[in-house]
Scaffold this motif. Structure first.
Motif: not given
Length: 525
Positions: A106-107, A76-77, A65-68, A95-97
């Motif tokens: 990334v798992t 985020q991820m 997550f990230a702060m806007d 997310r994919d990719g």
């Protein structure tokens, strides 16, 4: 004929030279050169709370997550996340990719290992895991968090932007004990560290990650799309501010972080340079005492420091531009919903001297870790040293660069064996907003920030704050905690500042975020 050939040769040579110069200029335009506020001494943002390690983390890692820019926590991820009706089960889907710099995907196993390591060291992470029944990988993309009881700060913990950021790293690296510093800089972020070009005390180099997959959302604060729009980022360590100023004006660097206030007028006259706030929240300058060593293990001497401080005296010694500083009589940022001035006292040097005498002070020197390379720490330390002498304390200032200071402050030894009594720092406002995530108020003994204050009442109130959903009741807890902090004095706030950076006008799209980050920046040819 010979003259014609000579002319052709000269023309070809001139064209080649022009092409070479054009190529060099193009290459330079794709390099972002930054003078950061300090030197990168270590690359582990979990074991090293120095902001340089945090900023490095944002170059090479990503977060769930990230702060806007509205201080809201956003994915985020993650593609999505879900919460059960009872608020106990949280499910996170990647997310994919997403891939690491070593081309490995990334798992969720990486997520679990990274969060567990982070949760051993970070204050908010410790609170999260104290309320966690289980954290496990369901499949390659799905992670499940089950709480023991409803805890309303899960997103705040996983999306916190500053000290103790829950960066996601490969499982093989995250399995390193949280007591040991990692040395492998593989992450999944927008830039890759060129460790072979890292020269501590001189330069840190990052290159664009060609495999990074940005979000499709518009950039906002720390959240949204992260685009690496330059091929290379160089952090060039320049401890002397005048050297950095000259380099910025000569076009040798593109960003000068933490420009001293006395240089702002000169920069304002240069059309190729602009000045702008370095972060969106500002910083709180803190007078941090070592609570486990004399003389500040004595509560009366810590109380004396409260009466010694007038924030305006410190602020005006550093900057004479009112828009850049704020007298804020609170342990919380003035912009915080938990701001309160409850229990605050005005400067009273006679009272401070009286408290020093009543304390039985035996003349033990106050060893000040006096950071010289940053204007804030240098100026504020000098003011503090003189005021402490004025109230009857013996002072031993020890000058050092910021990297040495951050290494030295980890020592719990007596001052006679290389320990310390005091340092001045300026944590970002994101770390000083509320009781739970507060860097300076945390008082859980060995697990607290350097200085190691230990107070059961503060910790009890912080725990209560974490499980209280009502804002008004949280504000009541924050006020009670401030009153208690004014009694035990884990540190003393010295006011709030807005740091300023100098920026080349060739740069655009500089993120306005809670801390300095370097993605999305574009550099014109």
């Amino acid at each position: 004929m010979r003259r014609t050939k000579s002319l052709k040769l000269l023309a070809v040579t001139a064209i080649a030279a022009l092409l070479l110069q054009t190529g060099i200029a193009a290459a330079q335009s794709n390099v972002l050169r930054i003078r950061p506020f300090g030197d990168l001494k270590g690359i582990d943002p979990v074991t090293n709370s120095d902001y340089m390690a945090r900023n490095h983390g944002y170059m090479i890692y990503d977060t769930l997550f990230a702060m806007d820019d509205k201080l809201q926590i956003k994915p985020q991820m993650l593609e999505k996340y879900d919460t059960s009706a009872d608020g106990l089960t949280w499910t996170f889907t990647l997310r994919d990719g997403l891939v690491f710099h070593d081309k490995q995907p990334v798992t969720s196993a990486d997520v679990v290992a990274s969060l567990k390591r982070w949760g051993q060291r970070d204050g908010l992470g410790q609170q999260l895991f104290a309320n966690t029944a289980s954290l496990e990988a369901v499949d390659a993309k799905t992670t499940k968090l089950v709480l023991k009881q409803k805890w309303g700060l899960v997103l705040d913990a996983l999306g916190k932007p500053s000290s103790g950021v829950p960066f996601i790293m490969p499982e093989r690296i995250a399995k390193l004990p949280a007591t040991e510093s990692l040395t492998d800089p593989v992450g999944s972020g927008p830039f890759i560290m060129k460790k072979d070009e890292w020269v501590p005390g001189s330069k840190v180099v990052y290159v664009k990650n060609p495999d990074y997959k940005p979000r499709s959302d518009a950039p906002s604060g720390m959240a949204g799309a992260k685009q690496a729009n330059v091929d290379r980022v160089e952090w060039l360590y320049m401890p002397d501010a005048q050297t950095a100023l000259n380099a910025l004006q000569a076009g040798e660097i593109d960003i000068f972080e933490e420009v001293p206030p006395d240089m702002l007028t000169l920069l304002s006259k240069n059309r190729k340079v602009k000045v702008a706030p370095q972060d969106s929240l500002g910083v709180q300058v803190v007078f941090r005492m070592n609570s486990i060593q004399p003389p500040f293990n004595n509560p009366k001497i810590r109380e004396a420091i409260r009466y010694m401080v007038d924030q305006n005296v410190f602020m005006r010694a550093y900057v004479d531009i009112p828009a850049l500083y704020k007298d804020c009589p609170s342990f919380y940022m003035c912009s915080s919903p938990y701001y309160t001035d409850a229990g605050w006292v005005k400067q009273d040097l006679a009272k401070a001297r009286q408290l020093v005498k009543e304390s039985g002070y035996d003349g033990t020197p106050v060893v000040v870790l006096h950071g010289t390379e940053a204007g804030i720490t240098n100026t504020f330390s000098s003011v503090a040293e003189q005021l402490m002498r004025d109230i009857g304390l013996k002072v031993d200032p020890q000058a050092m660069d910021w990297g040495t200071l951050t290494a030295r402050r980890t020592s719990k030894k007596p001052t006679s064996e290389g320990g310390w009594s005091l340092f001045i720092s300026a944590p970002t406002g994101a770390d000083m907003m509320d009781p739970l995530g507060h860097l300076g108020l945390r008082s859980n003994c060995d697990s607290s920030w350097f200085g190691w204050p230990c107070d059961e009442q503060i910790e009890k109130m912080r725990s209560e704050f974490a499980v209280t959903p009502d804002l008004a009741k949280r504000q009541d807890i924050a006020k009670a905690l401030q009153l208690r902090a004014n009694e035990v004095v884990p540190y003393v706030p010295l006011g709030q500042l807005h740091l300023v950076r100098g920026v080349s006008t060739s740069l655009t799209d500089i993120p306005r975020a809670a801390i300095p980050v370097y993605w999305n920046i574009k550099k014109a040819n």
